[in-house]
Write a protein that holds these residues in place. Structure first.
Motif, PDB file in Angstrom:
ATOM      1  N   THR A 181      -3.295  32.337  10.832  1.00  0.00           N
ATOM      2  CA  THR A 181      -1.892  32.320  10.421  1.00  0.00           C
ATOM      3  C   THR A 181      -1.145  33.533  10.952  1.00  0.00           C
ATOM      4  N   GLU A 182       0.126  33.313  11.268  1.00  0.00           N
ATOM      5  CA  GLU A 182       1.041  34.404  11.600  1.00  0.00           C
ATOM      6  C   GLU A 182       2.234  34.393  10.648  1.00  0.00           C
ATOM      7  N   LEU A 183       2.107  33.655   9.560  1.00  0.00           N
ATOM      8  CA  LEU A 183       3.187  33.599   8.576  1.00  0.00           C
ATOM      9  C   LEU A 183       3.258  34.906   7.793  1.00  0.00           C
ATOM     10  N   GLU A 184       4.458  35.245   7.369  1.00  0.00           N
ATOM     11  CA  GLU A 184       4.601  36.430   6.530  1.00  0.00           C
ATOM     12  C   GLU A 184       3.983  36.193   5.149  1.00  0.00           C
ATOM     13  N   ASP A 185       4.057  34.941   4.669  1.00  0.00           N
ATOM     14  CA  ASP A 185       3.471  34.595   3.366  1.00  0.00           C
ATOM     15  C   ASP A 185       2.595  33.344   3.524  1.00  0.00           C
ATOM     16  N   PRO A 186       1.316  33.522   3.804  1.00  0.00           N
ATOM     17  CA  PRO A 186       0.427  32.362   3.986  1.00  0.00           C
ATOM     18  C   PRO A 186      -0.144  31.815   2.678  1.00  0.00           C
ATOM     19  N   GLN A 187       0.180  32.457   1.566  1.00  0.00           N
ATOM     20  CA  GLN A 187      -0.467  32.114   0.295  1.00  0.00           C
ATOM     21  C   GLN A 187      -0.372  30.631  -0.076  1.00  0.00           C
ATOM     22  N   PRO A 188       0.775  29.959   0.118  1.00  0.00           N
ATOM     23  CA  PRO A 188       0.843  28.536  -0.268  1.00  0.00           C
ATOM     24  C   PRO A 188      -0.129  27.642   0.503  1.00  0.00           C
TER      25      PRO A 188
ATOM     26  N   ARG B 271       4.066  39.089  13.267  1.00  0.00           N
ATOM     27  CA  ARG B 271       5.315  39.272  12.521  1.00  0.00           C
ATOM     28  C   ARG B 271       5.277  40.488  11.601  1.00  0.00           C
ATOM     29  N   GLN B 272       4.195  41.216  11.672  1.00  0.00           N
ATOM     30  CA  GLN B 272       4.051  42.363  10.773  1.00  0.00           C
ATOM     31  C   GLN B 272       4.469  43.642  11.514  1.00  0.00           C
ATOM     32  N   LYS B 273       5.791  43.822  11.633  1.00  0.00           N
ATOM     33  CA  LYS B 273       6.316  44.939  12.413  1.00  0.00           C
ATOM     34  C   LYS B 273       6.413  46.224  11.604  1.00  0.00           C
ATOM     35  N   SER B 274       6.527  46.095  10.292  1.00  0.00           N
ATOM     36  CA  SER B 274       6.702  47.289   9.455  1.00  0.00           C
ATOM     37  C   SER B 274       5.524  47.440   8.503  1.00  0.00           C
ATOM     38  N   ALA B 275       5.386  48.668   7.974  1.00  0.00           N
ATOM     39  CA  ALA B 275       4.311  48.935   7.021  1.00  0.00           C
ATOM     40  C   ALA B 275       4.476  48.075   5.771  1.00  0.00           C
TER      41      ALA B 275
ATOM     42  N   SER C  92       5.859  45.034   5.537  1.00  0.00           N
ATOM     43  CA  SER C  92       5.444  43.646   5.797  1.00  0.00           C
ATOM     44  C   SER C  92       3.924  43.537   5.893  1.00  0.00           C
ATOM     45  N   GLN C  93       3.288  44.597   6.425  1.00  0.00           N
ATOM     46  CA  GLN C  93       1.820  44.587   6.524  1.00  0.00           C
ATOM     47  C   GLN C  93       1.178  44.621   5.132  1.00  0.00           C
ATOM     48  N   ARG C  94       1.705  45.488   4.276  1.00  0.00           N
ATOM     49  CA  ARG C  94       1.160  45.577   2.915  1.00  0.00           C
ATOM     50  C   ARG C  94       1.384  44.266   2.144  1.00  0.00           C
ATOM     51  N   ASN C  95       2.576  43.700   2.297  1.00  0.00           N
ATOM     52  CA  ASN C  95       2.869  42.449   1.583  1.00  0.00           C
ATOM     53  C   ASN C  95       1.950  41.320   2.044  1.00  0.00           C
ATOM     54  N   PHE C  96       1.673  41.276   3.330  1.00  0.00           N
ATOM     55  CA  PHE C  96       0.773  40.244   3.855  1.00  0.00           C
ATOM     56  C   PHE C  96      -0.611  40.363   3.211  1.00  0.00           C
ATOM     57  N   VAL C  97      -1.135  41.585   3.151  1.00  0.00           N
ATOM     58  CA  VAL C  97      -2.463  41.802   2.567  1.00  0.00           C
ATOM     59  C   VAL C  97      -2.473  41.405   1.088  1.00  0.00           C
ATOM     60  N   LYS C  98      -1.420  41.766   0.365  1.00  0.00           N
ATOM     61  CA  LYS C  98      -1.346  41.423  -1.063  1.00  0.00           C
ATOM     62  C   LYS C  98      -1.378  39.907  -1.266  1.00  0.00           C
ATOM     63  N   ARG C  99      -0.652  39.192  -0.427  1.00  0.00           N
ATOM     64  CA  ARG C  99      -0.578  37.741  -0.587  1.00  0.00           C
ATOM     65  C   ARG C  99      -1.900  37.070  -0.217  1.00  0.00           C
ATOM     66  N   VAL C 100      -2.550  37.577   0.808  1.00  0.00           N
ATOM     67  CA  VAL C 100      -3.851  37.024   1.190  1.00  0.00           C
ATOM     68  C   VAL C 100      -4.874  37.275   0.084  1.00  0.00           C
TER      69      VAL C 100
ATOM     70  N   SER D 198      -0.241  42.126  19.770  1.00  0.00           N
ATOM     71  CA  SER D 198       0.890  42.870  19.198  1.00  0.00           C
ATOM     72  C   SER D 198       0.461  44.230  18.659  1.00  0.00           C
ATOM     73  N   HIS D 199      -0.836  44.414  18.424  1.00  0.00           N
ATOM     74  CA  HIS D 199      -1.351  45.686  17.906  1.00  0.00           C
ATOM     75  C   HIS D 199      -2.637  46.039  18.647  1.00  0.00           C
ATOM     76  N   GLU D 200      -2.757  47.303  19.036  1.00  0.00           N
ATOM     77  CA  GLU D 200      -3.960  47.750  19.722  1.00  0.00           C
ATOM     78  C   GLU D 200      -5.088  48.051  18.746  1.00  0.00           C
ATOM     79  N   LYS D 201      -4.731  48.307  17.496  1.00  0.00           N
ATOM     80  CA  LYS D 201      -5.730  48.539  16.459  1.00  0.00           C
ATOM     81  C   LYS D 201      -5.172  48.033  15.134  1.00  0.00           C
ATOM     82  N   VAL D 202      -6.020  47.980  14.145  1.00  0.00           N
ATOM     83  CA  VAL D 202      -5.579  47.520  12.825  1.00  0.00           C
ATOM     84  C   VAL D 202      -4.631  48.567  12.251  1.00  0.00           C
ATOM     85  N   PRO D 203      -3.402  48.175  11.888  1.00  0.00           N
ATOM     86  CA  PRO D 203      -2.436  49.158  11.367  1.00  0.00           C
ATOM     87  C   PRO D 203      -2.970  49.862  10.118  1.00  0.00           C
TER      88      PRO D 203
END
Length: 471
Positions: free
Chosen positions: A35-42, A56-60, A62-70, A85-90
Motif C-alpha cells: 500500500t501507498e495509501l496515507e490511511d490503509p487501515q480500512p 506519500r509520506q513526505k513529512s514526519a 505523515s510517517q508517524r500517522n501511517f505507522v499508528k494506523r498500520v 522515494s527514500h534511501e533509508k527508513v525515515p
C-alpha cells in the motif's frame, strides 16, 4: 504451516534487514499487503505484513500517522522499500514503530515486493493443501470406523483421537457414548447439534481446548446418518414384534407355535418373562417408535403395541428396568407412566403379564406395580368379548352430553359406582345436593337406558367405565 515473521525475515533470497528495536515474534503471516495509501487501515484485517515505499509520506507527521494506523489494524510488521522515494527508513517512521512495538524491516531496491508475497502465498497454499490432505485422511478414518463394524462408538473414539480431546454424544438428554472419563463437570465443552429429523436434542460435545477442525462437520454428518438409520431400523423391528405380541395377546397364536415365533424374536418363554409397558402423552407417542433405550438396555426386545412401548425382559429385571425407563423418559421431557406385570413362563404367561402391566397403568403413577387382574382385564383378554363396543354403546351418549353441556354426568357415575351406590356419599364428595345427584343419575338412565341402581345395569356400566379407562 504458514511461514512465520521470523522465518520470512531470515529467508536468504529476500535479503531483508531488520531495523529498529521492536521484537520479532514467531506468529504466522496471514498475508502480504502492499500500500501507498496515507490511511490503509480500512483495507487491513490483521495478521498481515504491510509493504510500502513511503511514496506519500513526505513529512514526519505523515510517517508517524501511517505507522499508528498500520499498528491499529493489527498488522504483524512493516516492510519499508528503499531506493525509490527514500534511501533509508525515515527516523520518524522508525521511532514511532519502536514506540508502539511494531517490527520494521528494510526491503532493498533489488528485492521486489512480489517476491515477498510469493513466499507467503506459497506457504499458505502448502498449509491449505496439508489441511485438505489431513481432512481427507480423517474422512477415511471415520468412515472406516463406522462401516467396519465398530459403529458409532468406534467412530467417536477415532474422532476423539483426531481432535486430541474427549467427546460425548447425547440424545434425548441421555449420554449415548463418551470417551475418557466422560465427566462433564469442571470442563468447558463446545456443543454442536446433530440433525436426525427427530425432536431428540441430539448433541455432540467436544472438550475444550481443541483446534476447530472441518472434520467435526463431517463427523456430524456421519453421526446424523447413522442415528437416522438406527431409528428407521428400530421402528421397523418394533412394528414387526408388536404385530407378533398382538397375535399372542389376542390369542390368535398360542402354544408351541407362539413359543417358536417369540423365540425367533428374542423372547425365551421357557424362562419367566415380565412385560413392561411405557405410555406417554398422546402427542408424544409417535416418538416411542424410534426412541432408543439407555445404553445397557439397547439389546432388549421392544415393540409398539396400541401406541405404547412394550418391553419383554426376564422376571428379575422387570421392576428395576421400569424405574430406569421412567427416569429416562421424564429426563427426556416425556409425560410418562410405566407399568410392569408379573413374571411368567410360556406364551400364555407372557400374555397374562401384558394384561397385568396394562391394568397397572390405570393407577397413573410414574412406576406402577402389578396387582390381581380385574374382571374387566380378564374379559378383555378375549377378543370374543366385544367390551369396547359395550363401552361405546353405553357411555358415548353420556360423554357427548357432558361435552355439550358440561354436566359432569360421567364424573357423577364414576363416583356413584366407586362409593357403592351411595347418593349421600356422592353428594358429599362432589359437594352437591342429594337431589342434584339423583337428577343426574336419572339423566344417565334417560341417555343410556341403564339404571345404575339396578345390579345388572350397574355391572354393565362398571365394566364400560373400566374398559374406557384401559383403552
Amino acid at each position: 504451516m504458514a511461514i512465520t515473521l521470523s522465518a520470512l525475515l531470515a529467508a536468504p533470497a529476500l535479503k531483508l534487514q531488520r531495523v529498529g528495536t521492536s521484537p520479532v515474534t514467531d506468529v504466522p503471516v496471514q498475508w502480504v499487503a502492499v500500500t501507498e495509501l496515507e490511511d490503509p487501515q480500512p483495507f487491513l484485517s490483521g495478521g498481515e505484513v504491510v509493504l510500502t515505499t513511503g511514496l506519500r509520506q513526505k513529512s514526519a507527521t505523515s510517517q508517524r500517522n501511517f505507522v499508528k494506523r498500520v499498528h491499529a489494524s493489527g498488522a504483524l510488521a512493516v516492510g519499508f522499500g528503499t531506493g525509490l522515494s527514500h534511501e533509508k527508513v525515515p527516523s520518524a517512521f522508525l521511532d514511532q514503530a519502536d514506540e508502539l512495538g511494531l517490527p520494521v524491516f528494510r526491503v532493498p531496491y533489488e528485492t521486489p515486493f512480489i517476491a515477498i508475497g510469493k513466499i507467503v502465498a506459497d506457504s499458505l497454499s502448502e498449509e491449505h493443501y496439508a489441511r485438505l490432505e489431513n481432512l481427507l485422511k480423517g474422512h477415511q478414518v471415520l468412515a472406516s470406523a463406522l462401516l467396519g463394524g465398530g459403529g458409532l462408538p468406534q467412530l467417536l473414539r477415532e474422532l476423539a483421537a483426531l481432535l486430541r480431546t474427549d467427546v460425548v454424544l447425547s440424545q434425548y438428554g441421555t449420554r449415548l457414548f463418551a470417551t475418557g472419563s466422560g465427566a462433564e463437570q469442571d470442563r468447558e465443552w463446545h456443543r454442536v447439534p446433530v440433525a436426525t429429523g427427530l425432536k431428540d436434542r441430539c448433541t455432540l460435545a467436544i472438550a475444550e481446548p481443541y483446534e476447530r477442525d472441518a472434520i467435526v462437520a463431517y463427523a456430524q454428518s456421519l453421526i446424523s446418518v447413522e442415528l437416522s438409520n438406527q431409528a428407521r431400523r428400530r421402528a421397523s423391528e418394533r412394528a414387526v414384534v408388536g404385530q407378533l405380541l398382538q397375535d399372542v395377546v389376542r390369542g390368535t397364536i398360542a402354544g408351541t407355535d407362539a413359543a417358536a415365533r417369540l423365540g425367533s424374536a428374542g423372547i425365551d418363554t421357557v424362562r419367566r418373562q415380565c412385560v413392561v409397558i411405557a405410555d406417554v402423552a398422546t402427542g408424544q407417542r409417535r416418538a416411542l417408535r424410534t426412541l432408543p433405550l439407555p445404553g445397557k438396555h439397547d439389546d432388549v426386545v421392544t415393540a409398539i403395541l396400541d401406541d405404547r412401548l412394550v418391553i419383554a425382559v426376564p422376571e428379575s429385571d422387570g421392576e428395576s428396568l421400569s424405574r430406569e425407563i421412567s427416569e429416562y423418559l421424564h429426563g427426556a421431557g416425556f409425560t410418562a407412566k410405566v407399568g410392569f406385570g408379573g413374571g411368567y413362563a410360556q406364551p400364555s404367561g407372557l400374555r397374562w403379564s401384558y394384561f397385568e402391566a396394562r391394568e397397572s397403568l390405570t393407577r397413573g403413577q410414574a412406576v406402577n406395580r402389578p396387582d390381581r387382574l380385574s374382571l374387566t382385564s380378564l374379559l378383555m383378554a378375549s377378543e370374543d368379548v366385544p367390551l369396547a363396543d359395550l363401552a361405546s354403546e353405553a357411555l358415548d351418549p353420556v360423554a357427548a352430553f357432558d361435552e355439550r353441556h358440561g354436566a359432569e354426568l360421567m364424573l357423577t357415575l364414576e363416583k356413584y359406582l366407586a362409593l357403592n351406590g351411595s347418593v349421600a356419599a356422592v353428594a358429599d364428595v362432589l359437594q352437591l345436593h342429594r337431589n342434584t345427584v339423583r337428577y343426574r343419575l336419572q339423566q344417565i338412565v334417560d341417555l343410556t337406558g341403564y339404571d345404575p341402581s339396578i345390579t345388572a345395569d350397574r355391572v354393565h356400566l362398571y365394566l364400560a367405565l373400566n374398559v374406557r379407562g384401559l383403552r
